[in-house]
Scaffold this motif. Sequence first.
Motif, PDB file in Angstrom:
ATOM      1  N   PRO A  15       6.015 -20.421  36.327  1.00  0.00           N
ATOM      2  CA  PRO A  15       6.053 -20.956  34.964  1.00  0.00           C
ATOM      3  C   PRO A  15       4.879 -20.524  34.088  1.00  0.00           C
ATOM      4  CG  PRO A  15       5.224 -22.625  36.443  1.00  0.00           C
ATOM      5  CD  PRO A  15       5.602 -21.442  37.295  1.00  0.00           C
ATOM      6  N   ALA A  16       5.172 -20.416  32.811  1.00  0.00           N
ATOM      7  CA  ALA A  16       4.121 -20.254  31.803  1.00  0.00           C
ATOM      8  C   ALA A  16       3.407 -21.595  31.658  1.00  0.00           C
ATOM      9  CB  ALA A  16       4.736 -19.828  30.474  1.00  0.00           C
ATOM     10  N   ARG A  17       2.281 -21.602  30.981  1.00  0.00           N
ATOM     11  CA  ARG A  17       1.485 -22.812  30.844  1.00  0.00           C
ATOM     12  C   ARG A  17       2.285 -23.966  30.240  1.00  0.00           C
ATOM     13  NH1 ARG A  17      -0.528 -26.204  27.724  1.00  0.00           N
ATOM     14  NH2 ARG A  17      -2.412 -27.331  28.201  1.00  0.00           N
ATOM     15  N   LYS A  18       3.006 -23.699  29.171  1.00  0.00           N
ATOM     16  CA  LYS A  18       3.740 -24.764  28.481  1.00  0.00           C
ATOM     17  C   LYS A  18       4.757 -25.427  29.411  1.00  0.00           C
ATOM     18  CE  LYS A  18       6.437 -25.694  24.336  1.00  0.00           C
ATOM     19  NZ  LYS A  18       7.023 -25.144  23.104  1.00  0.00           N
ATOM     20  N   ALA A  19       5.489 -24.639  30.173  1.00  0.00           N
ATOM     21  CA  ALA A  19       6.494 -25.188  31.087  1.00  0.00           C
ATOM     22  C   ALA A  19       5.844 -25.974  32.221  1.00  0.00           C
ATOM     23  CB  ALA A  19       7.365 -24.064  31.655  1.00  0.00           C
ATOM     24  N   LEU A  20       4.737 -25.466  32.748  1.00  0.00           N
ATOM     25  CA  LEU A  20       4.046 -26.170  33.831  1.00  0.00           C
ATOM     26  C   LEU A  20       3.432 -27.472  33.321  1.00  0.00           C
ATOM     27  CD1 LEU A  20       3.190 -26.312  36.741  1.00  0.00           C
ATOM     28  CD2 LEU A  20       1.308 -24.742  36.222  1.00  0.00           C
ATOM     29  N   GLN A  21       2.856 -27.449  32.129  1.00  0.00           N
ATOM     30  CA  GLN A  21       2.299 -28.672  31.544  1.00  0.00           C
ATOM     31  C   GLN A  21       3.402 -29.702  31.302  1.00  0.00           C
ATOM     32  OE1 GLN A  21      -1.186 -29.418  30.809  1.00  0.00           O
ATOM     33  NE2 GLN A  21      -0.122 -31.365  30.931  1.00  0.00           N
ATOM     34  N   SER A  22       4.540 -29.252  30.842  1.00  0.00           N
ATOM     35  CA  SER A  22       5.672 -30.146  30.621  1.00  0.00           C
ATOM     36  C   SER A  22       6.122 -30.795  31.933  1.00  0.00           C
ATOM     37  CB  SER A  22       6.827 -29.369  29.981  1.00  0.00           C
ATOM     38  OG  SER A  22       7.935 -30.198  29.798  1.00  0.00           O
ATOM     39  N   ALA A  23       6.152 -30.010  33.006  1.00  0.00           N
ATOM     40  CA  ALA A  23       6.541 -30.547  34.314  1.00  0.00           C
ATOM     41  C   ALA A  23       5.542 -31.598  34.790  1.00  0.00           C
ATOM     42  CB  ALA A  23       6.652 -29.413  35.329  1.00  0.00           C
ATOM     43  N   TYR A  37      -4.866 -20.850  31.770  1.00  0.00           N
ATOM     44  CA  TYR A  37      -3.826 -20.593  32.768  1.00  0.00           C
ATOM     45  C   TYR A  37      -2.863 -19.543  32.233  1.00  0.00           C
ATOM     46  CZ  TYR A  37       0.442 -20.976  35.467  1.00  0.00           C
ATOM     47  OH  TYR A  37       1.554 -20.676  36.216  1.00  0.00           O
ATOM     48  N   ALA A  38      -2.697 -18.482  33.001  1.00  0.00           N
ATOM     49  CA  ALA A  38      -1.745 -17.424  32.650  1.00  0.00           C
ATOM     50  C   ALA A  38      -1.154 -16.887  33.943  1.00  0.00           C
ATOM     51  CB  ALA A  38      -2.428 -16.305  31.874  1.00  0.00           C
ATOM     52  N   PRO A  39       0.166 -16.953  34.089  1.00  0.00           N
ATOM     53  CA  PRO A  39       0.786 -16.457  35.316  1.00  0.00           C
ATOM     54  C   PRO A  39       0.340 -15.031  35.643  1.00  0.00           C
ATOM     55  CG  PRO A  39       2.405 -17.545  33.953  1.00  0.00           C
ATOM     56  CD  PRO A  39       1.153 -17.432  33.131  1.00  0.00           C
ATOM     57  N   PHE A  40      -0.014 -14.827  36.896  1.00  0.00           N
ATOM     58  CA  PHE A  40      -0.423 -13.539  37.462  1.00  0.00           C
ATOM     59  C   PHE A  40      -1.758 -13.031  36.933  1.00  0.00           C
ATOM     60  CE2 PHE A  40       4.239 -13.724  37.276  1.00  0.00           C
ATOM     61  CZ  PHE A  40       4.505 -13.802  38.632  1.00  0.00           C
ATOM     62  N   GLU A  41      -2.356 -13.702  35.971  1.00  0.00           N
ATOM     63  CA  GLU A  41      -3.640 -13.264  35.418  1.00  0.00           C
ATOM     64  C   GLU A  41      -4.784 -14.195  35.809  1.00  0.00           C
ATOM     65  OE1 GLU A  41      -3.356 -12.522  31.216  1.00  0.00           O
ATOM     66  OE2 GLU A  41      -1.447 -11.478  31.467  1.00  0.00           O
ATOM     67  N   THR A  42      -4.500 -15.463  36.019  1.00  0.00           N
ATOM     68  CA  THR A  42      -5.539 -16.413  36.405  1.00  0.00           C
ATOM     69  C   THR A  42      -6.106 -16.004  37.757  1.00  0.00           C
ATOM     70  OG1 THR A  42      -4.482 -18.205  35.182  1.00  0.00           O
ATOM     71  CG2 THR A  42      -6.021 -18.840  36.920  1.00  0.00           C
ATOM     72  N   LYS A  43      -7.440 -15.872  37.808  1.00  0.00           N
ATOM     73  CA  LYS A  43      -8.130 -15.495  39.051  1.00  0.00           C
ATOM     74  C   LYS A  43      -9.430 -16.274  39.104  1.00  0.00           C
ATOM     75  CE  LYS A  43      -6.360 -10.837  39.051  1.00  0.00           C
ATOM     76  NZ  LYS A  43      -6.635  -9.462  38.714  1.00  0.00           N
ATOM     77  N   CYS A  48      -9.302 -27.912  34.303  1.00  0.00           N
ATOM     78  CA  CYS A  48      -8.283 -28.906  33.985  1.00  0.00           C
ATOM     79  C   CYS A  48      -9.016 -30.191  33.642  1.00  0.00           C
ATOM     80  CB  CYS A  48      -7.374 -29.175  35.189  1.00  0.00           C
ATOM     81  SG  CYS A  48      -6.444 -27.778  35.786  1.00  0.00           S
ATOM     82  N   THR A  49      -8.314 -31.086  33.001  1.00  0.00           N
ATOM     83  CA  THR A  49      -8.882 -32.414  32.777  1.00  0.00           C
ATOM     84  C   THR A  49      -7.895 -33.455  33.272  1.00  0.00           C
ATOM     85  OG1 THR A  49      -8.046 -32.467  30.512  1.00  0.00           O
ATOM     86  CG2 THR A  49     -10.329 -31.776  30.795  1.00  0.00           C
ATOM     87  N   TYR A  50      -8.447 -34.481  33.901  1.00  0.00           N
ATOM     88  CA  TYR A  50      -7.648 -35.619  34.330  1.00  0.00           C
ATOM     89  C   TYR A  50      -8.187 -36.835  33.621  1.00  0.00           C
ATOM     90  CZ  TYR A  50      -5.831 -39.521  36.902  1.00  0.00           C
ATOM     91  OH  TYR A  50      -5.211 -40.712  37.213  1.00  0.00           O
ATOM     92  N   PHE A  57      -9.720 -26.457  39.657  1.00  0.00           N
ATOM     93  CA  PHE A  57      -9.590 -25.931  41.015  1.00  0.00           C
ATOM     94  C   PHE A  57      -9.513 -24.414  40.935  1.00  0.00           C
ATOM     95  CE2 PHE A  57      -5.498 -27.233  39.300  1.00  0.00           C
ATOM     96  CZ  PHE A  57      -4.779 -26.054  39.352  1.00  0.00           C
ATOM     97  N   ASP A  58      -9.611 -23.767  42.085  1.00  0.00           N
ATOM     98  CA  ASP A  58      -9.514 -22.312  42.165  1.00  0.00           C
ATOM     99  C   ASP A  58      -8.045 -21.937  42.343  1.00  0.00           C
ATOM    100  OD1 ASP A  58     -11.251 -19.745  42.671  1.00  0.00           O
ATOM    101  OD2 ASP A  58      -9.607 -19.674  44.117  1.00  0.00           O
ATOM    102  N   LEU A  59      -7.577 -20.973  41.570  1.00  0.00           N
ATOM    103  CA  LEU A  59      -6.188 -20.525  41.645  1.00  0.00           C
ATOM    104  C   LEU A  59      -6.146 -19.008  41.619  1.00  0.00           C
ATOM    105  CD1 LEU A  59      -3.093 -20.984  41.548  1.00  0.00           C
ATOM    106  CD2 LEU A  59      -3.307 -21.115  39.053  1.00  0.00           C
ATOM    107  N   ARG A  60      -5.390 -18.457  42.551  1.00  0.00           N
ATOM    108  CA  ARG A  60      -5.199 -17.006  42.597  1.00  0.00           C
ATOM    109  C   ARG A  60      -3.740 -16.702  42.887  1.00  0.00           C
ATOM    110  NH1 ARG A  60     -10.357 -14.828  42.729  1.00  0.00           N
ATOM    111  NH2 ARG A  60     -11.907 -16.417  43.149  1.00  0.00           N
ATOM    112  N   PHE A  61      -3.228 -15.695  42.227  1.00  0.00           N
ATOM    113  CA  PHE A  61      -1.861 -15.231  42.445  1.00  0.00           C
ATOM    114  C   PHE A  61      -1.883 -14.037  43.386  1.00  0.00           C
ATOM    115  CE2 PHE A  61      -1.545 -17.517  38.518  1.00  0.00           C
ATOM    116  CZ  PHE A  61      -0.265 -18.042  38.504  1.00  0.00           C
ATOM    117  N   GLY A  62      -0.874 -13.926  44.216  1.00  0.00           N
ATOM    118  CA  GLY A  62      -0.787 -12.784  45.112  1.00  0.00           C
ATOM    119  C   GLY A  62       0.623 -12.614  45.648  1.00  0.00           C
ATOM    120  N   GLU A  63       0.761 -11.605  46.461  1.00  0.00           N
ATOM    121  CA  GLU A  63       2.030 -11.344  47.138  1.00  0.00           C
ATOM    122  C   GLU A  63       2.075 -12.164  48.424  1.00  0.00           C
ATOM    123  OE1 GLU A  63       4.325  -9.293  45.694  1.00  0.00           O
ATOM    124  OE2 GLU A  63       2.898  -9.059  44.053  1.00  0.00           O
TER     125      GLU A  63
END
Length: 136
Positions: A15-23, A37-43, A48-50, A57-63
Amino acid sequence: MARAQTAYLNRAEVPARKALQSALNELGFKLTLDDAYAPFETKGYLPCTYDGEDAGFDLRFGEVESPTDILSAALDGRDVAMKFRWGGDPREQFAAIAVCAALADKFGAIIHEPEQDKLLTLDELHATARKLAASL
């Protein structure tokens, strides 16, 4: 408790940021993803704020790489791994688990806890996120 989880998704379902935030909003979590947050670009660290406080948190995209037996049977063609890591702050843990719950609930993700080589159910993710939120 483990401080890492991986969400496996089909590339087209990431998901893109808007869709993930909506979820996240639909699940009732007061978590806001940073605009970074950007799919496949966030490294790396994703702010985030709660409820108005830092909870990144740390987020990485991969295969998908060398899945374990338990994971291999569940992947069903999922080809993207979103790897989550967090430190000792319970807000960080809540944020990562809440995002994983949203990914599983709305985008068909399979969530794997690598330390115990265990797949987490949507009910487990929801319960853990709600328990953590209640403790904050």
